[in-house]
Write an enzyme that holds these catalytic residues in place. Sequence first.
Site, mmCIF file in Angstrom:
data_model
loop_
_atom_site.group_PDB
_atom_site.id
_atom_site.type_symbol
_atom_site.label_atom_id
_atom_site.label_comp_id
_atom_site.label_asym_id
_atom_site.label_seq_id
_atom_site.Cartn_x
_atom_site.Cartn_y
_atom_site.Cartn_z
ATOM 1 C CD GLU A 172 48.622 25.109 -146.811
ATOM 2 O OE1 GLU A 172 48.155 25.189 -147.956
ATOM 3 O OE2 GLU A 172 47.910 25.023 -145.807
ATOM 4 C CD GLU A 221 47.617 29.084 -143.735
ATOM 5 O OE1 GLU A 221 46.569 28.524 -144.118
ATOM 6 O OE2 GLU A 221 48.535 29.417 -144.494
HETATM 7 C C1 BG6 Z 1 45.722 27.224 -146.662
HETATM 8 C C2 BG6 Z 1 46.431 28.321 -147.411
HETATM 9 O O1 BG6 Z 1 45.757 26.076 -147.405
HETATM 10 O O2 BG6 Z 1 44.373 27.341 -146.436
HETATM 11 C C3 BG6 Z 1 45.748 29.683 -147.349
HETATM 12 O O3 BG6 Z 1 47.759 28.455 -147.000
HETATM 13 C C4 BG6 Z 1 44.263 29.477 -147.475
HETATM 14 O O4 BG6 Z 1 46.285 30.496 -148.338
HETATM 15 C C5 BG6 Z 1 43.775 28.613 -146.324
HETATM 16 O O5 BG6 Z 1 43.523 30.656 -147.577
HETATM 17 C C6 BG6 Z 1 42.277 28.401 -146.335
HETATM 18 O O6 BG6 Z 1 41.896 27.911 -147.579
HETATM 19 P P1 BG6 Z 1 40.710 28.561 -148.400
HETATM 20 O O7 BG6 Z 1 40.711 27.871 -149.677
HETATM 21 O O8 BG6 Z 1 39.488 28.355 -147.613
HETATM 22 O O9 BG6 Z 1 41.044 30.022 -148.507
#
Ligand code: BG6
Length: 488
Positions: A192, A384
């Site tokens: 990201e 993701e």
């Molecule tokens: C993304 C990141 O922004 O979101 C991850 O690359 C992260 O590392 C994921 O865990 C979910 O975000 P969060 O804050 O709910 O863990």
Amino acid sequence: MYQENYPQNFPTGFLWGGATAANQVEGAWNLDGKGLTTAEVVKKATNRKKMSMDAVDQVTLHQAINDHTTMLYPKRRGVDFYHHYAEDIKLFAEMGFKVYRFSIAWARILPHGDDKQPNQAGLDFYDRVLTELEKYQIQPLITLSHYEMPLDLTLKYNGWSDRRTIAAFNHYTQIVFEHFGQRVKYWLTFNEINTGTWGFHATGAIDQGLSKQQQLQLRYQSLHHQLVASALATKQLHELYPTDKIGCMLARMQTYPASPKPEDVRAAQLADQKNLFFLMFKFVVNIQSFMNRYFAENKLIIKMGTDDQAILANNPVDFISFSYYMTTVTKADQDGTAVGNMATGGRNPYLKESAWGWQIDPIGLRITLNELWDRYQKPLFVVENGLGAQDKLVNDQIHDSYRISYLRQHIIQMKEAIKDGVKLLGYTMWGPIDLISFSTSEMSKRYGLIYVDQDDLGRGTLTRIRKDSFYWYQKVIATNGTDLSDNQ
Ligand code: BG6
């Protein structure tokens, strides 16, 4: 005939799997020669709708360095993947994973970030992980830097704000490519990368106490250094292994205009351009010139080395990867900010949201896949996507129909995009196993298909338990996405 070119399903060889990051799963923060990282000095948030990851200042930094416990710093303990990796990968294999995206902790390889020689124990750990993956024919997809860097580089150079960090990073990437390159085909540079505009978690540069203008200056300068380092890593990989593939990684923030008012539409376009700027490769010429205007108007002076333009232009990535969690709404006279880990913009009245206030928009995924494909014609990879939710363990079972529903709706939209003609390489849902949240460092914000018995304070047996969604995803993979019904 036109109709013959209309794909009906996920392509054969589609890479189904899951994604994690070293600092959210590994633990073992001070074992076997590993150095402290920037992620391990970030405290757990006290308010789950308010992100804490960028609030590190000089005082809290030095408190953290002198505190040798894991209590306040959950990313130091993760879910102890360091010792459970064989068990966890076996579970991924049981679901039928074709690919596992994970990151290498730079400070496990080079504890101070710029050591001449690598830490052998660090290399050995990732070799053991790769051996397990090979046992089940799971492809590794390795992120070279996922929201952490060796803390010593923050102390020495203030992280990515200093150009010397480029050389340190590319020394690390050269070591990693030479050591693991024979065993790995797919790589990502920075997780990201665009979120560097938000601060410390991605830039490794302390900027608390600076004016807004100075912060922006420092963050964009840091990002420029990361873009150059990313292009140089691409060059290194292609020189060593010409057929290996490396991608950039973006937190995709699809933006909708708040109304059809042309001013709103233009404002949304601007927000989108700023997001897409970080897909840096040579034919993004228009967007680069747009950013020059943005820098000039905001009096941001980005210092560049004489070769930087050429380095960026001549080393395009092989594919575009991105995370997808939410969309935002933009209007010309913006007031109000959406809740979300890095979303700016307003809320969308047509969407539901998670308990953490993240708006859920499966159709937005289809829209964004189409836009990226139309614009760049580069293979795409959703690396993701997932739902952070509070799970209830009842009689050693977790009935997470809400997670199944979330994943199902997004996968349906991916399939629609494939039918639209988008070239999609794979899908690694976020957090196949419960892990420490990035933005709040909570354990109770769970994404996993596999439950981990650990609470926010680190109490628990670390036992792994299959959730209902585990069996559901297993079925989806086994049918290559043909059966997307919600039963397991
Ligand atoms: C993304 C990141 O922004 O979101 C991850 O690359 C992260 O590392 C994921 O865990 C979910 O975000 P969060 O804050 O709910 O863990």
